[in-house]
Scaffold this motif. Structure first.
Motif, PDB file in Angstrom:
ATOM      1  N   GLY A  75       0.807  -1.215   0.000  1.00 53.03           N
ATOM      2  CA  GLY A  75       0.000   0.000   0.000  1.00 53.03           C
ATOM      3  C   GLY A  75       0.839   1.263   0.000  1.00 53.03           C
ATOM      4  O   GLY A  75       1.726   1.426   0.836  1.00 53.03           O
ATOM      5  N   HIS A  77      -0.829   4.333  -0.030  1.00 54.28           N
ATOM      6  CA  HIS A  77      -1.906   5.287   0.176  1.00 54.28           C
ATOM      7  C   HIS A  77      -2.458   5.080   1.579  1.00 54.28           C
ATOM      8  O   HIS A  77      -2.429   3.966   2.105  1.00 54.28           O
ATOM      9  CB  HIS A  77      -3.024   5.069  -0.856  1.00 54.28           C
ATOM     10  CG  HIS A  77      -3.496   3.655  -0.910  1.00 54.28           C
ATOM     11  ND1 HIS A  77      -2.947   2.728  -1.763  1.00 54.28           N
ATOM     12  CD2 HIS A  77      -4.436   2.991  -0.195  1.00 54.28           C
ATOM     13  CE1 HIS A  77      -3.539   1.565  -1.583  1.00 54.28           C
ATOM     14  NE2 HIS A  77      -4.442   1.695  -0.640  1.00 54.28           N
ATOM     15  N   TRP A  79      -5.078   4.120   3.607  1.00 53.15           N
ATOM     16  CA  TRP A  79      -6.392   3.481   3.598  1.00 53.15           C
ATOM     17  C   TRP A  79      -6.431   2.381   4.655  1.00 53.15           C
ATOM     18  O   TRP A  79      -5.539   1.538   4.658  1.00 53.15           O
ATOM     19  CB  TRP A  79      -6.699   2.879   2.220  1.00 53.15           C
ATOM     20  CG  TRP A  79      -8.089   2.304   2.166  1.00 53.15           C
ATOM     21  CD1 TRP A  79      -8.451   1.009   2.408  1.00 53.15           C
ATOM     22  CD2 TRP A  79      -9.291   3.002   1.901  1.00 53.15           C
ATOM     23  NE1 TRP A  79      -9.803   0.855   2.291  1.00 53.15           N
ATOM     24  CE2 TRP A  79     -10.356   2.069   1.984  1.00 53.15           C
ATOM     25  CE3 TRP A  79      -9.583   4.338   1.612  1.00 53.15           C
ATOM     26  CZ2 TRP A  79     -11.675   2.430   1.775  1.00 53.15           C
ATOM     27  CZ3 TRP A  79     -10.894   4.687   1.410  1.00 53.15           C
ATOM     28  CH2 TRP A  79     -11.931   3.737   1.488  1.00 53.15           C
ATOM     29  N   THR A 117      -4.754   1.922  -9.971  1.00 52.83           N
ATOM     30  CA  THR A 117      -6.122   1.422  -9.810  1.00 52.83           C
ATOM     31  C   THR A 117      -7.034   1.914 -10.913  1.00 52.83           C
ATOM     32  O   THR A 117      -6.810   2.998 -11.490  1.00 52.83           O
ATOM     33  CB  THR A 117      -6.693   1.867  -8.446  1.00 52.83           C
ATOM     34  OG1 THR A 117      -8.071   1.486  -8.358  1.00 52.83           O
ATOM     35  CG2 THR A 117      -6.635   3.373  -8.287  1.00 52.83           C
ATOM     36  N   ILE A 144      -7.641   6.518  -2.188  1.00 55.83           N
ATOM     37  CA  ILE A 144      -6.886   5.566  -3.008  1.00 55.83           C
ATOM     38  C   ILE A 144      -6.581   6.127  -4.390  1.00 55.83           C
ATOM     39  O   ILE A 144      -5.409   6.216  -4.782  1.00 55.83           O
ATOM     40  CB  ILE A 144      -7.607   4.209  -3.089  1.00 55.83           C
ATOM     41  CG1 ILE A 144      -7.659   3.553  -1.709  1.00 55.83           C
ATOM     42  CG2 ILE A 144      -6.885   3.283  -4.067  1.00 55.83           C
ATOM     43  CD1 ILE A 144      -8.445   2.256  -1.671  1.00 55.83           C
TER      44      ILE A 144
END
Length: 314
Positions: A75, A77, A79, A117, A144
């Motif tokens: 990850g 980000h 979140w 994404t 995200i």
């Protein structure tokens, strides 16, 4: 030897498996200690416990292994969101990405792939499958896609200035073994309910689910194989690639596939649906790697249900 960050996580573990199946040795980096998935227990790979935000620990891995490429799936980000410490969460997210880029530079790797994404396309104008050259909105409704857009721009800058081959993977909605309930689509929750004979719990979704809602939905084994093919390709003609199925899967189609695997499963949803069908154009991926999805909806649902019924929790 390919280093995979988040290599024991959801997409990371399947990417490592795909790399191994293609004949490549792997080093997987995982911050938290966790059990190897069953499909990796006999794998010829090394697990390195490290946090990508610990730059020295990360760089030390390159002194122990001959790393030739990096797939960065950990990850980058904040979140879930961190409302009480947004500045520190941002520093951690971007710091980890920059540490990976520094490692790629110091190790002289051939290619660094970075997870993005399908969410970066939210707000993009136009109809039909989403192409990588589509203009993107500067706004994003959640963290995200915000951080993935920032990561893509930083990657372009670093590729230009360092000469590293940095590739962005715009990954579609992905589901399958080791996945978590997803806030944006119902597939994992519907499959879990069918496998366990319960009513689906959809309380985590950001909006109610309807039968005709659809999205470019990709089984995680296909996602992992696509990323592995991008990492190992002799030559790539672009810096950004959509990774998906190239078609919309509706909840109604998924429910039909689940019902074939588990007759009588109580996973119906109300009719209707106004959510846009985000579909990725995967022509770049297909042309440059030869990738084709191997799991249609029916095969994927049956495979995932069998995995859960074998005693796996996710």
């Amino acid at each position: 030897m390919i280093l995979v960050t988040g290599g024991l996580g959801f997409i990371g573990s399947h990417t490592a498996r795909a790399l191994l199946d293609l004949g490549e040795d792997c080093v997987v980096v995982q911050r938290s200690t966790r059990q190897l998935p069953a499909f990796l227990e006999d794998a010829r790979m090394t697990v390195e416990p490290a946090d990508i935000n610990d730059r020295e620990a990360l760089l030390a891995i390159g002194r122990r292994h001959d790393i030739t490429g990096i797939v960065h799936l950990a990850g980058s980000h904040p979140w879930p969101p961190v409302p009480d410490a947004p500045v520190e969460a941002t520093r951690q997210a971007l710091g980890g990405l920059l540490n990976i880029a520094q490692a790629a530079q110091e190790w002289g790797v051939r290619r660094l792939g970075v997870a993005s994404t399908i969410g970066v396309y939210l707000g993009a104008a136009g109809e039909g499958p989403l192409r990588e050259d589509a203009p993107l909105s500067m706004h994003a409704p959640v963290s995200i896609p915000t951080f993935k857009k920032i990561g893509e721009m930083l990657g372009d800058f670093l590729a230009d200035t360092t000469g590293i081959d940095i590739v962005n993977y715009r990954i579609s909605g992905t589901w399958g073994p080791l996945g978590h309930p997803d806030p944006f689509f119902a597939a994992p929750a519907l499959v879990h309910a069918a496998a366990h004979g319960t009513a689906p719990d959809l309380s985590h979704l950001v909006r109610p689910a309807f039968a005709e809602d659809g999205i470019d939905l990709t089984y995680v084994k296909d996602t992992g194989r696509a990323i592995a093919l991008l990492q190992l390709a002799d030559k790539l003609n672009h810096r950004t690639y959509n990774v998906g199925s190239g078609r919309a899967t509706t909840n109604a189609e998924l429910i039909e596939a689940i019902s074939k695997a588990v007759p009588g499963a109580q996973v119906d949803l109300p009719t209707g649906g106004e959510a846009p069908h985000l579909v990725l154009d995967i022509n770049r991926l297909t042309r440059d790697t030869g990738y084709r999805p191997e799991y249609d909806t029916e095969r994927a649902a049956a495979d995932y249900i069998a995995w859960l019924r074998a005693g796996n929790k996710r």
